[in-house]
Design a protein around this motif. Structure first.
Motif, PDB file in Angstrom:
ATOM      1  N   ILE A   7      30.827  26.367  41.772  1.00 42.23           N
ATOM      2  CA  ILE A   7      31.417  27.098  42.890  1.00 42.23           C
ATOM      3  C   ILE A   7      30.477  27.000  44.086  1.00 42.23           C
ATOM      4  CG2 ILE A   7      32.186  29.358  43.730  1.00 42.23           C
ATOM      5  CD1 ILE A   7      32.888  30.016  40.774  1.00 42.23           C
ATOM      6  N   VAL A   8      31.048  26.557  45.214  1.00 41.41           N
ATOM      7  CA  VAL A   8      30.269  26.388  46.437  1.00 41.41           C
ATOM      8  C   VAL A   8      30.937  27.190  47.561  1.00 41.41           C
ATOM      9  CG1 VAL A   8      29.329  24.732  48.109  1.00 41.41           C
ATOM     10  CG2 VAL A   8      29.682  24.030  45.714  1.00 41.41           C
ATOM     11  N   PRO A   9      30.378  28.345  47.931  1.00 45.50           N
ATOM     12  CA  PRO A   9      30.893  29.081  49.086  1.00 45.50           C
ATOM     13  C   PRO A   9      30.532  28.308  50.363  1.00 45.50           C
ATOM     14  CG  PRO A   9      29.525  30.483  47.699  1.00 45.50           C
ATOM     15  CD  PRO A   9      29.322  29.074  47.257  1.00 45.50           C
ATOM     16  N   VAL A  10      31.482  28.178  51.272  1.00 42.59           N
ATOM     17  CA  VAL A  10      31.272  27.355  52.462  1.00 42.59           C
ATOM     18  C   VAL A  10      31.538  28.179  53.721  1.00 42.59           C
ATOM     19  CG1 VAL A  10      32.033  25.279  53.686  1.00 42.59           C
ATOM     20  CG2 VAL A  10      31.985  25.292  51.169  1.00 42.59           C
ATOM     21  N   GLY A  40      36.597  31.031  55.626  1.00 44.56           N
ATOM     22  CA  GLY A  40      37.014  31.204  57.014  1.00 44.56           C
ATOM     23  C   GLY A  40      36.059  30.572  58.004  1.00 44.56           C
ATOM     24  N   SER A  41      35.447  29.479  57.631  1.00 52.34           N
ATOM     25  CA  SER A  41      34.460  28.832  58.487  1.00 52.34           C
ATOM     26  C   SER A  41      35.096  28.336  59.787  1.00 52.34           C
ATOM     27  CB  SER A  41      33.813  27.662  57.741  1.00 52.34           C
ATOM     28  OG  SER A  41      32.708  27.173  58.444  1.00 52.34           O
ATOM     29  N   PRO A  42      34.493  28.663  60.946  1.00 54.01           N
ATOM     30  CA  PRO A  42      35.081  28.294  62.232  1.00 54.01           C
ATOM     31  C   PRO A  42      34.741  26.877  62.704  1.00 54.01           C
ATOM     32  CG  PRO A  42      33.118  29.596  62.604  1.00 54.01           C
ATOM     33  CD  PRO A  42      33.309  29.523  61.107  1.00 54.01           C
ATOM     34  N   GLU A  47      38.056  21.168  57.142  1.00 57.10           N
ATOM     35  CA  GLU A  47      38.551  19.784  57.107  1.00 57.10           C
ATOM     36  C   GLU A  47      37.720  18.921  56.166  1.00 57.10           C
ATOM     37  OE1 GLU A  47      37.822  21.367  60.085  1.00 57.10           O
ATOM     38  OE2 GLU A  47      39.885  21.821  60.671  1.00 57.10           O
ATOM     39  N   VAL A  48      36.412  19.126  56.179  1.00 60.61           N
ATOM     40  CA  VAL A  48      35.528  18.366  55.287  1.00 60.61           C
ATOM     41  C   VAL A  48      35.876  18.683  53.831  1.00 60.61           C
ATOM     42  CG1 VAL A  48      33.135  18.043  54.533  1.00 60.61           C
ATOM     43  CG2 VAL A  48      33.662  18.169  56.985  1.00 60.61           C
ATOM     44  N   CYS A  49      36.088  19.939  53.513  1.00 53.79           N
ATOM     45  CA  CYS A  49      36.453  20.339  52.148  1.00 53.79           C
ATOM     46  C   CYS A  49      37.761  19.669  51.726  1.00 53.79           C
ATOM     47  CB  CYS A  49      36.585  21.858  52.050  1.00 53.79           C
ATOM     48  SG  CYS A  49      35.026  22.750  52.191  1.00 53.79           S
ATOM     49  N   LYS A  60      38.582  21.297  43.968  1.00 54.23           N
ATOM     50  CA  LYS A  60      39.618  22.242  44.385  1.00 54.23           C
ATOM     51  C   LYS A  60      39.082  22.987  45.598  1.00 54.23           C
ATOM     52  CE  LYS A  60      41.055  23.111  39.631  1.00 54.23           C
ATOM     53  NZ  LYS A  60      41.159  24.130  38.576  1.00 54.23           N
ATOM     54  N   VAL A  61      39.962  23.315  46.539  1.00 56.22           N
ATOM     55  CA  VAL A  61      39.537  24.028  47.733  1.00 56.22           C
ATOM     56  C   VAL A  61      40.325  25.326  47.850  1.00 56.22           C
ATOM     57  CG1 VAL A  61      39.345  23.967  50.262  1.00 56.22           C
ATOM     58  CG2 VAL A  61      38.982  21.874  48.935  1.00 56.22           C
ATOM     59  N   ILE A  62      39.617  26.389  48.153  1.00 58.11           N
ATOM     60  CA  ILE A  62      40.233  27.671  48.477  1.00 58.11           C
ATOM     61  C   ILE A  62      39.921  27.932  49.945  1.00 58.11           C
ATOM     62  CG2 ILE A  62      40.192  30.172  48.106  1.00 58.11           C
ATOM     63  CD1 ILE A  62      39.150  29.615  45.259  1.00 58.11           C
TER      64      ILE A  62
END
Length: 144
Positions: A7-10, A40-42, A47-49, A60-62
């Motif tokens: 799990i990677v929080p971004v 919610g990265s601004p 897009e990278v994810c 998988k992306v959330i």
């Protein structure tokens, strides 16, 4: 073969996220579920994810509203399917044997939890080294 969820929080890590994802994808232990939690990265992180999710079926992306690090990690825990879980910060990257070495230690020591220390790299990016700690408990987790 056992499945390990990572799990990677971004959030606001546009400068680092691609290297982080690439080092996870390049692990010698291949049976991974990689969960990128866009908190919610601004910046360009969402897009990278999405790009990497299209490139690698293990990803998988959330996408969620910003709620902080703990909430992002918990969102990943809710959907993970692996027997073990590893948390990696999105501005970090890991050695190619990182997951394999930790999983190997769990098996050799019959441990439920393995955690490790980390070292910062210098400006020349000298290879990451880490030490392993062994902790026994009732639940099985890889704590990174």
């Amino acid at each position: 073969m056992i499945l390990i969820s990572i799990i990677v929080p971004v959030y606001k890590v546009e400068k680092y996220i691609e290297k982080c994802i690439e080092t996870i994808r390049e692990q010698t232990f291949k049976n991974l579920e990689i969960i990128l939690v866009d908190d919610g990265s601004p910046d360009r992180c969402p897009e990278v994810c999405d790009y990497y999710a299209q490139k690698d079926s293990r990803i998988k992306v959330i996408h969620k509203k910003n709620g902080g690090l703990s909430e992002a990690r918990n969102s990943g825990l809710e959907i993970m399917t692996g027997e073990y879980v590893a948390f990696i910060d999105s501005d970090d990257y890991i050695d190619s044997n990182y997951i394999f070495d930790l999983y190997k230690t769990i098996n050799e020591e019959e441990a439920d939890i393995v955690s490790c220390n980390y070292y910062q790299l210098d400006e020349n990016y000298h290879k990451l080294k880490y030490r392993k700690k062994i902790i026994n408990s009732q639940k099985k987790y890889l704590i990174i």
